[in-house]
Design an enzyme around this catalytic site. Structure first.
Site, PDB file in Angstrom:
ATOM      1  CG  ASP A  37      -6.186   1.154  -0.751  1.00  0.00           C
ATOM      2  OD1 ASP A  37      -5.272   1.927  -0.589  1.00  0.00           O
ATOM      3  OD2 ASP A  37      -6.444  -0.067   0.073  1.00  0.00           O
ATOM      4  NE  ARG A  38      -3.565   4.326   3.365  1.00  0.00           N
ATOM      5  CZ  ARG A  38      -3.156   4.594   4.391  1.00  0.00           C
ATOM      6  NH1 ARG A  38      -2.702   5.612   4.889  1.00  0.00           N
ATOM      7  NH2 ARG A  38      -3.239   3.593   5.337  1.00  0.00           N
TER       8      ARG A  38
ATOM      9  CB  SER B  91      -1.037  -0.068   1.074  1.00  0.00           C
ATOM     10  OG  SER B  91      -1.600   1.217   1.300  1.00  0.00           O
ATOM     11  CG  HIS B  92       0.445   3.668   3.299  1.00  0.00           C
ATOM     12  ND1 HIS B  92      -0.338   2.626   3.460  1.00  0.00           N
ATOM     13  CD2 HIS B  92       0.910   3.817   4.593  1.00  0.00           C
ATOM     14  CE1 HIS B  92      -0.623   2.181   4.779  1.00  0.00           C
ATOM     15  NE2 HIS B  92       0.374   2.957   5.638  1.00  0.00           N
TER      16      HIS B  92
ATOM     17  CG  ASP C 296      -2.803   4.165  -1.190  1.00  0.00           C
ATOM     18  OD1 ASP C 296      -3.617   4.129  -2.169  1.00  0.00           O
ATOM     19  OD2 ASP C 296      -2.486   3.301  -0.264  1.00  0.00           O
TER      20      ASP C 296
ATOM     21  CE  LYS D 288      -7.433   2.353   2.583  1.00  0.00           C
ATOM     22  NZ  LYS D 288      -7.116   1.194   3.504  1.00  0.00           N
TER      23      LYS D 288
ATOM     24  CG  ASP E   5      -2.964  -0.120  -2.083  1.00  0.00           C
ATOM     25  OD1 ASP E   5      -2.917   0.908  -1.649  1.00  0.00           O
ATOM     26  OD2 ASP E   5      -3.970  -1.216  -1.630  1.00  0.00           O
TER      27      ASP E   5
HETATM   28  C1  VG1 Z   1      -3.592   1.957   8.510  1.00  0.00           C
HETATM   29  C2  VG1 Z   1      -4.368   2.858   8.813  1.00  0.00           C
HETATM   30  C3  VG1 Z   1      -6.042   1.974   8.546  1.00  0.00           C
HETATM   31  C4  VG1 Z   1      -6.036   1.304   7.109  1.00  0.00           C
HETATM   32  C5  VG1 Z   1      -4.806   0.781   7.137  1.00  0.00           C
HETATM   33  C6  VG1 Z   1      -4.609  -0.018   5.583  1.00  0.00           C
HETATM   34  O1  VG1 Z   1      -3.600   0.897   9.468  1.00  0.00           O
HETATM   35  O2  VG1 Z   1      -4.725   3.300   9.831  1.00  0.00           O
HETATM   36  O3  VG1 Z   1      -7.170   2.964   8.665  1.00  0.00           O
HETATM   37  O4  VG1 Z   1      -7.144   0.528   6.881  1.00  0.00           O
HETATM   38  O5  VG1 Z   1      -3.700   1.382   7.193  1.00  0.00           O
HETATM   39  O6  VG1 Z   1      -4.470   0.893   4.493  1.00  0.00           O
HETATM   40  P1  VG1 Z   1      -2.531   0.731  10.647  1.00  0.00           P
HETATM   41  O7  VG1 Z   1      -3.020  -0.263  11.433  1.00  0.00           O
HETATM   42  O8  VG1 Z   1      -1.318   1.257  10.255  1.00  0.00           O
HETATM   43  O9  VG1 Z   1      -3.159   1.883  11.427  1.00  0.00           O
HETATM   44  V1  VG1 Z   1      -3.904   0.649   3.108  1.00  0.00           V
HETATM   45  O10 VG1 Z   1      -3.857   1.929   2.126  1.00  0.00           O
HETATM   46  O11 VG1 Z   1      -2.332   0.291   3.797  1.00  0.00           O
HETATM   47  O12 VG1 Z   1      -4.440  -1.019   2.530  1.00  0.00           O
HETATM   48 CO    CO Z   2      -3.419   1.440   0.136  1.00  0.00          CO
END
Ligand code: VG1
Ligand code: CO
Length: 627
Positions: free
Chosen positions: A354-355, A185-186, A350, A450, A352
């Site tokens: 989704d953000r 992801s990010h 981001d 998302k 992937d």
């Molecule tokens: C973070 C965010 C959470 C989100 C998750 C995955 O998790 O706070 O709200 O769903 O990332 O997002 P954490 O446990 O680091 O707080 V993504 O865009 O990485 O799929």
């Molecule tokens: Co993501």
């Protein structure tokens, strides 16, 4: 013959994956059908410096090349590896960890060991990823193990590319049994950074904890991996290749998703806005997966000009960036949107896809406000919601702005733990349409993830709808106007999140233990500065659909005026511990809505730091990221 193991074989100079030419052991896959490639943008992206260096995995004992009639399966012995527990969203580790012998293969096999056979034997799985470093090698491992376990067909995005929301959309549209997303992801990408894998189930939702816990259990006892003796599949062009009962189809990563977006939104309405001479729009793909979607959707379909898209070429290391669309890491976009000649609307997504981050000219929309504003305007501006939303939901730390919309619109409302997987059951049960997280995640039941591009299209729809009768030259309703109008109606929930990234785990865990102890001694009515405590607890969620319980989901201090302080440890990092503090305060007084959030929240932030003794436990004086 001793059982071979999956291991790194060597390094090759590749710009695309010429799997047919790099292995002397294996024959070219038999491409049965091929279609033209509609997305030139991504093709240009491949020869990045990193993508030239690649490697492949192979089973040493691979024998004669398979034919279309047969599929040879080898069983490889392996040993359990510690620490393969799924976090908030999939398994994330440094690339180097995933490159260790059988690391990924073990997890994939453990996953098949955890699923009921009827959920994958002879079934269809989707495979995609965000284009980051190691995806090419990982895709081949996943394909071969899927074949080894009796999967009937894999639908894989060309070049292994597909955004997280698109994977969810493809699973749903094609009635697949599930899918893999190769993404951290990010988190940053590249040989020194992160890689990750997520598994989604048949309605496109991230696997629930009941499955991920089983996978983890199986990683601790795994002894063999089943893998098909097939060549690396050429993922660089659309087509179908078949080995016995196993088929790989390379699909366009955009078309199913685009079709869905066209059904959800009124593209003509958005086109009308985007093509106005008095409206300017900019989208920053952060060199991540939405680069492959931005041109076909915003430019080719909605008529925006190509220069509206920046960093639109997906790269394996995201151009050395941190593909996290927030005020810290999307600083180029922030600079543009706060400049004198800023466009009217700016957005970013981001790694992937989704953000999302939404900005107006000199104006930042917090994700908590964004989902509330979308929910409040959806029925009018977005055809998919023309009969109204079924229900609204947010993650626990997300501000209460959405609660106010739910109450005004008289809609069912749910508060779930952090992580998108908790929304899926509510959507499947027809109880939830629009939901969001403060962490730049917004979406709806059109899929089960998302969706960054969806959020951008939702905002463009709202802006377009509010300006549909405006003639050129008339002042347009701006992003800031829409937010301020919303606050006037509902009040403003000031919100901020402080992240302390990569702290020493020991100090961070001690701080959380200390806070649990503090909470156990709190009493309702106690004074904390000017705030009076209503309650403090460790958030527990009972899923209203299947009754499953998730505990220890965040420590909260809730005050009588609705203000909240929440503490959580991140479940997505790959090193150390990241502490997140979420601070929220409601302000009904319109005259105070213009205050900067950091100013408005200062007393509560001070309180959050002193209650937790954060600097004592972690040695940190300042957060790494403030949103
Ligand atoms: C973070 C965010 C959470 C989100 C998750 C995955 O998790 O706070 O709200 O769903 O990332 O997002 P954490 O446990 O680091 O707080 V993504 O865009 O990485 O799929
Ligand atoms: Co993501």
């Amino acid at each position: 013959m001793t059982a071979p193991s999956l291991r790194l074989e060597g390094s090759f100079a590749l710009s695309v994956l010429p799997s047919t030419s790099i292995s002397p052991l294996i024959a070219a896959p038999r491409v049965v059908a091929a279609a033209p490639r509609p997305i030139p943008l991504f093709r240009r992206s491949l020869p990045s410096p990193i993508s030239r260096r690649s490697c492949w995995f192979a089973v040493k004992a691979s024998s004669a090349p398979p034919t279309a009639e047969e599929l040879k399966i080898s069983t490889i012995s392996t040993k359990p590896v510690e620490g393969q527990k799924t976090g908030t969203s999939g398994l994330r580790k440094k690339v180097k960890v995933f490159q260790e012998e059988n690391y990924l293969a073990n997890w994939i096999q453990a996953l098949f060991n955890s699923l009921p056979p009827e959920d994958y034997k002879g079934g269809v799985l989707v495979l995609g990823g965000d284009g980051r470093y190691f995806n090419r090698e990982a895709a081949q491992i996943i394909i071969k193990i899927a074949a080894g376990n009796g999967v009937g067909k894999i639908l894989v995005g060309r070049d292994g590319l597909m955004s997280t929301p698109a994977v969810s959309a493809v699973i749903r549209k094609r009635g697949a049994n599930g899918g893999f997303i190769m993404s951290a992801s990010h988190n940053p990408g590249g040989p020194e950074y992160d890689w990750g894998i997520k598994f989604n189930y048949s309605s496109g939702q991230p696997a629930p904890e009941s499955i991920t816990d089983k996978i983890y259990g199986n990683t601790l006892s795994i002894s063999e991996i089943k893998i098909a003796d097939i060549p690396d599949v050429d993922l660089s062009s659309l087509g179908v290749v078949t080995y016995g009962n196993f088929t790989v189809e390379v699909i366009d990563p955009v078309s199913d998703y685009l079709e869905l977006m066209e059904n959800v939104f009124d593209f003509e309405l958005i086109k009308g806005l985007v093509s106005r001479p008095d409206f300017r729009f900019t989208f920053d793909a952060m060199h991540a997966v939405t680069g492959a979607y931005a041109k076909p959707i915003f430019v080719d379909r909605l008529g925006a000009s190509l220069d509206c898209i920046s960093n639109g070429v997906p790269l394996e290391d995201f151009g050395h960036g941190h593909p996290d669309p927030n005020l810290t890491y999307a600083k180029d976009l922030v600079k543009i949107m706060y400049s004198e000649d800023a466009p009217d609307f700016g957005a970013a997504s981001d790694g992937d896809g989704d953000r999302n981050m939404i900005l107006g000219r000199g104006f930042f929309i917090t994700p908590s406000d964004s989902v509330a504003i979308i929910a409040a305007n959806a029925e009018e501006a977005i055809p998919y919601f023309k009969d109204g939303a079924k229900g609204l939901a947010r993650s626990m730390p997300t501000s209460g702005a959405l609660d106010r919309v739910a109450s005004k619109l008289n809609l069912p409302f749910f508060e779930v733990p952090t992580g998108w997987k908790f929304f899926g059951n509510l959507m499947d049960a027809g109880k939830l349409s629009i939901c969001g997280e403060e962490s730049f995640g917004t979406g709806s039941d059109h899929i089960r993830e998302k969706d960054g591009i969806w959020a951008v299209l939702a905002w463009l729809s709202i802006i377009a709808y509010q300006n549909k009768d405006k003639k050129v030259g008339e002042k347009l309703v701006s992003v800031a106007d829409i937010a301020k109008e919303h606050w006037t109606t509902y009040g403003r929930n000031f919100f901020s999140r402080y992240d302390y990234e990569e702290c020493e785990s020991e100090g961070a865990n001690k701080m959380m233990e200390y806070l649990r102890d503090v909470i156990s001694k709190t009493k309702s009515g106690e004074k904390y500065g000017n705030y009076t405590l209503q309650f403090a607890d460790d958030f527990t969620y009972k899923d209203p659909v299947d009754g499953s319980v998730a505990s220890k989901q965040g420590l909260r201090f809730v005050f009588t005026d609705g203000s909240r302080i929440i503490y959580r440890l991140s479940g997505t990092g790959s090193a150390g511990a990241t502490i997140r503090i979420y601070i929220e305060q409601f302000e009904p007084d319109v005259s105070k809505h213009g205050t900067d959030a950091q100013t408005a929240l200062k007393p509560l932030i001070g309180l959050a730091l002193s209650i937790s003794k954060l600097s004592e436990f972690t040695g940190r004086e300042k957060p790494t990221v403030i949103t």
